[in-house]
Scaffold this motif. Structure first.
Motif, PDB file in Angstrom:
ATOM      1  N   PHE A 178     -16.580  -4.953 -23.318  1.00 35.01           N
ATOM      2  CA  PHE A 178     -16.483  -6.363 -22.971  1.00 35.01           C
ATOM      3  C   PHE A 178     -15.179  -6.632 -22.241  1.00 35.01           C
ATOM      4  N   SER A 179     -15.191  -7.656 -21.390  1.00 38.85           N
ATOM      5  CA  SER A 179     -13.963  -8.081 -20.745  1.00 38.85           C
ATOM      6  C   SER A 179     -14.018  -9.582 -20.522  1.00 38.85           C
ATOM      7  N   ALA A 180     -12.831 -10.188 -20.459  1.00 38.02           N
ATOM      8  CA  ALA A 180     -12.750 -11.638 -20.282  1.00 38.02           C
ATOM      9  C   ALA A 180     -12.154 -11.944 -18.917  1.00 38.02           C
ATOM     10  N   PHE A 181     -12.698 -12.962 -18.279  1.00 38.29           N
ATOM     11  CA  PHE A 181     -12.243 -13.390 -16.961  1.00 38.29           C
ATOM     12  C   PHE A 181     -11.948 -14.885 -16.998  1.00 38.29           C
ATOM     13  N   VAL A 182     -11.040 -15.334 -16.129  1.00 38.94           N
ATOM     14  CA  VAL A 182     -10.853 -16.775 -15.933  1.00 38.94           C
ATOM     15  C   VAL A 182     -11.001 -17.074 -14.446  1.00 38.94           C
ATOM     16  N   ALA A 183     -11.493 -18.287 -14.169  1.00 36.18           N
ATOM     17  CA  ALA A 183     -11.686 -18.682 -12.774  1.00 36.18           C
ATOM     18  C   ALA A 183     -10.354 -18.586 -12.043  1.00 36.18           C
ATOM     19  N   GLY A 184     -10.400 -18.104 -10.806  1.00 37.17           N
ATOM     20  CA  GLY A 184      -9.191 -18.073  -9.990  1.00 37.17           C
ATOM     21  C   GLY A 184      -8.414 -16.774 -10.076  1.00 37.17           C
ATOM     22  N   TYR A 185      -8.827 -15.866 -10.947  1.00 34.56           N
ATOM     23  CA  TYR A 185      -8.149 -14.573 -10.988  1.00 34.56           C
ATOM     24  C   TYR A 185      -9.202 -13.481 -10.865  1.00 34.56           C
ATOM     25  N   GLY A 186      -9.029 -12.613  -9.876  1.00 31.71           N
ATOM     26  CA  GLY A 186     -10.092 -11.675  -9.519  1.00 31.71           C
ATOM     27  C   GLY A 186     -10.146 -10.405 -10.342  1.00 31.71           C
ATOM     28  N   GLN A 187      -9.522 -10.385 -11.512  1.00 30.14           N
ATOM     29  CA  GLN A 187      -9.554  -9.204 -12.366  1.00 30.14           C
ATOM     30  C   GLN A 187      -9.741  -9.673 -13.811  1.00 30.14           C
ATOM     31  N   ALA A 188     -10.129  -8.726 -14.665  1.00 33.95           N
ATOM     32  CA  ALA A 188     -10.248  -9.071 -16.086  1.00 33.95           C
ATOM     33  C   ALA A 188      -8.854  -9.341 -16.644  1.00 33.95           C
ATOM     34  N   ILE A 189      -8.757 -10.277 -17.601  1.00 36.88           N
ATOM     35  CA  ILE A 189      -7.448 -10.548 -18.203  1.00 36.88           C
ATOM     36  C   ILE A 189      -7.325  -9.884 -19.578  1.00 36.88           C
ATOM     37  N   ALA A 190      -8.433  -9.439 -20.130  1.00 37.22           N
ATOM     38  CA  ALA A 190      -8.395  -8.687 -21.388  1.00 37.22           C
ATOM     39  C   ALA A 190      -9.688  -7.895 -21.442  1.00 37.22           C
ATOM     40  N   GLN A 191      -9.637  -6.702 -22.020  1.00 40.07           N
ATOM     41  CA  GLN A 191     -10.854  -5.907 -22.079  1.00 40.07           C
ATOM     42  C   GLN A 191     -10.839  -4.996 -23.302  1.00 40.07           C
ATOM     43  N   GLY A 192     -12.041  -4.584 -23.684  1.00 40.48           N
ATOM     44  CA  GLY A 192     -12.106  -3.714 -24.842  1.00 40.48           C
ATOM     45  C   GLY A 192     -13.479  -3.121 -24.988  1.00 40.48           C
ATOM     46  N   GLY A 193     -13.677  -2.430 -26.100  1.00 40.75           N
ATOM     47  CA  GLY A 193     -14.970  -1.825 -26.348  1.00 40.75           C
ATOM     48  C   GLY A 193     -14.891  -0.778 -27.427  1.00 40.75           C
ATOM     49  N   ARG A 194     -16.037  -0.151 -27.649  1.00 44.51           N
ATOM     50  CA  ARG A 194     -16.130   0.854 -28.698  1.00 44.51           C
ATOM     51  C   ARG A 194     -15.873   2.231 -28.124  1.00 44.51           C
TER      52      ARG A 194
END
Lengths: 393, 212
Positions: A282-298
């Motif tokens: 999973f990863s989190a994005f916010v409008a206006g920034y073209g990359q993930a701001i946090a990511q993770g997984g198993r």
């Protein structure tokens, strides 16, 4: 005098007042949040022997890691470029518990080159790892914690991308591809290149069903409303694929209930971090920034390298990036100016104010007006023989 | 708002008819306007026209959601973090290695040991020559590659060739075919996840109208 002497290396920055004070406040809030979820803070070293730093991780991290020689032993040491393997090592080697272990960390990591344009070479990695528990419940806990952390850092309107590398892994296994072809296909999928995926699959003779599923995978992404259609397309796939889909749905359900404001995007072709991820990603994005701001997984396999494979799921983010994106105007803190006077009553008053959490700045030279330019909004003056705090003009 | 980045030059010339077939008509003549951002007849779709080599950068960092860029530019850039959605089949040409005619006839690049190659495409050339097992010094030039062998700056060049007339006019001859090049539709990874609903119609139209 050479002016470039004061320049910092590319991708390296310092944080100045008052932003540094604000950054430290955010840092404490986030650590408190992680603590309140029962995640124990670990402080792994900045430098370690290379073998333990790079065991069980991909080639990519190797390239990112600065190496130096230990003058005491002649062995190679590395500056950590990622704290996740350190947390896994700590879980496998020192804690050796059989129950779930929750660890969190925050600290600088150093990279030989910035990850991206304008990217930091000394990010502050903040993250949490949950060891010893498999299944969607643990995945959901970590994803919920990641979202809570981002919300605590002031982000709203988050977009979450969620996928499961188990789908592709199972399909690739069913296809019985040899490793180089699988690597090529995975690269093509990662770049979402229809033409290349088609070309690779055309060169293989796969059972019609597997071929159809692998071809379909590249387009299996979309809003949550489309998840049912994705499931339908994979309805005839093997039990491992069905398990992965069921897992994914369970994670989404649990997190969606807790965070109804999230915009979801399901992506079964999401394979970044495929080298070590084994389940939900999973990863989190916010409008206006073209990359993930946090990511993770198993990533259930990493402990292998340390002699103790344990289920593991975690996330991380760069605190410097989070602070930069929030871009909150940091205010100079309120403070009280204390005059330059040898007076025990004044010293007692200053001690009392500081004990209450006030910031008190003492004038160093009697009568020196410039010493008073300290940004204080209040000052201590003597009124009727008592030291009192009054507003400064 | 969907922002589509177009590469100046030949790709732009061939992109406009493709866009028009896909139902996206620029509000101004892109070849003439001095504006850098141009709206279209489709609400919420705008175009930016930039240097070809800048398209991957704009798209990677989300300054544009989609872009049309040559495969040469994408390979040279590395394309890391971009989605390379589809080959649009326009602006087709080849990346070739070329050498002076007499050298070329004497048996191509392989006979040199430390080849001096002039090119704009440093990464592609390095990778190509390494795969061939040829050791080379790469000379990075920004234009007029054909000149380099003539003035003794390089033994050969790697450059885009469409008709081959420029090569012939300068006494050069293609010796190796490095890569087939055409324009691709690329997308920002985050945009594909955050605003796929808005991007999807544009992507579908463009890929449906791709050249043959």
């Amino acid at each position: 005098m050479r002016r470039d002497r004061w320049l910092l290396p590319v991708g390296v920055e310092e944080i100045l007042p008052p932003a540094a004070r604000h950054a430290e406040q955010v840092r404490r809030q986030l650590l408190d949040l992680l603590d309140s979820w029962g995640y124990d803070l670990v402080m792994p070293p900045l430098v370690e022997y290379l073998e333990s730093l790079l065991t069980g991780v991909g080639h990519e991290l190797d390239l990112k890691t600065y190496k130096l020689t230990d003058q005491l032993t002649g062995r190679l040491m590395g500056l950590r470029a990622d704290m996740t393997p350190q947390a896994a090592r700590i879980d496998a080697h020192y804690l050796r518990r059989d129950t779930p272990v929750r660890l969190c960390y925050l600290g600088p990591v150093v990279r030989t080159r910035p990850d991206e344009f304008g990217g930091a070479r000394e990010p502050w990695q903040i993250g949490a790892e949950l060891f010893g528990q498999s299944g969607p419940r643990a995945d959901a806990e970590v994803l919920r914690l990641m979202l809570a952390l981002l919300e605590c850092a002031g982000f709203s309107g988050l977009h979450v991308d969620i996928g499961h590398v188990g789908v592709y892994r199972a399909l690739a296994r069913d296809a019985g591809m040899d490793a180089p072809v699988e690597q090529e296909l995975h690269e093509a999928l990662r770049r979402r290149s229809h033409a290349e995926v088609d070309a690779i699959l055309a060169g293989l003779t796969l059972p019609a069903r597997v071929d159809r599923h692998l071809r379909a995978l590249i387009d299996l992404h979309g809003a949550q409303a489309e998840f049912a259609a994705m499931e339908a397309l994979l309805a005839e796939a093997g039990p491992k694929v069905q398990d992965a889909l069921a897992d994914l749905k369970a994670v989404w359900r649990a997190v969606d209930q807790a965070h109804p404001g999230i915009t979801w995007h399901f992506d079964l072709a999401e394979l970044s971090g495929y080298g070590y991820h084994t389940g939900a990603v999973f990863s989190a994005f916010v409008a206006g920034y073209g990359q993930a701001i946090a990511q993770g997984g198993r990533y259930d396999e990493i402990g292998h390298a340390f002699g103790r494979a344990r289920p593991a799921v975690g996330f991380s983010a760069d605190l410097r990036l989070l602070l930069k994106l929030r871009n909150e105007a940091a205010q100079a803190p309120p403070a009280i100016l204390a005059p330059c006077r040898d007076d025990e009553a004044l010293r007692a008053k200053v001690r009392a104010l500081r004990a209450r959490g006030e910031r008190v700045i003492e004038v160093l030279r009697e009568g020196a007006e410039q010493d008073k330019d300290t940004g204080c909004d209040r000052e201590l003056i003597q009124q009727n023989g008592r030291w009192t705090v009054v507003a400064r003009h | 708002m969907v922002t589509l980045a177009l590469s100046k030059g030949r790709i732009l010339e061939e992109s406009i008819p493709l866009l028009e077939r896909a139902g996206i008509v620029p509000e101004e003549d892109l070849a003439k306007t001095r504006r850098l951002i141009v709206g279209t007849n489709v609400p919420d779709v705008r175009l930016v026209v930039i240097r070809a080599a800048d398209v991957p950068t704009y798209v990677r960092y989300g300054a544009a959601d989609l872009g049309i860029a040559g495969k040469d530019v994408l390979l040279e850039d590395g394309g890391e973090g971009l989605f390379e959605l589809a080959d649009l089949g326009i602006a087709v040409c080849r990346l070739m290695m070329a050498a002076p005619i007499d050298e070329a006839s004497r048996g191509i690049a392989r006979s040199w040991t430390r080849l001096r190659v002039a090119t704009k495409y440093v990464r592609i050339t390095e990778r190509y020559l390494a795969a061939q097992g040829i050791q080379a010094d790469i000379i990075h030039l920004y234009g007029s590659m054909e000149l380099a062998p003539l003035v003794g700056l390089a033994d050969c060049i790697v450059d885009l060739v469409s008709s081959g007339r420029t090569l012939a006019a300068n006494g050069l001859k293609p010796v190796e075919h490095v890569l087939d090049v055409s324009a691709w539709l690329v997308a920002n990874r985050a945009a594909m996840k955050m605003k796929y609903e808005a991007l999807r119609p544009v992507i579908t139209c463009l890929t449906k109208e791709r050249g043959t």
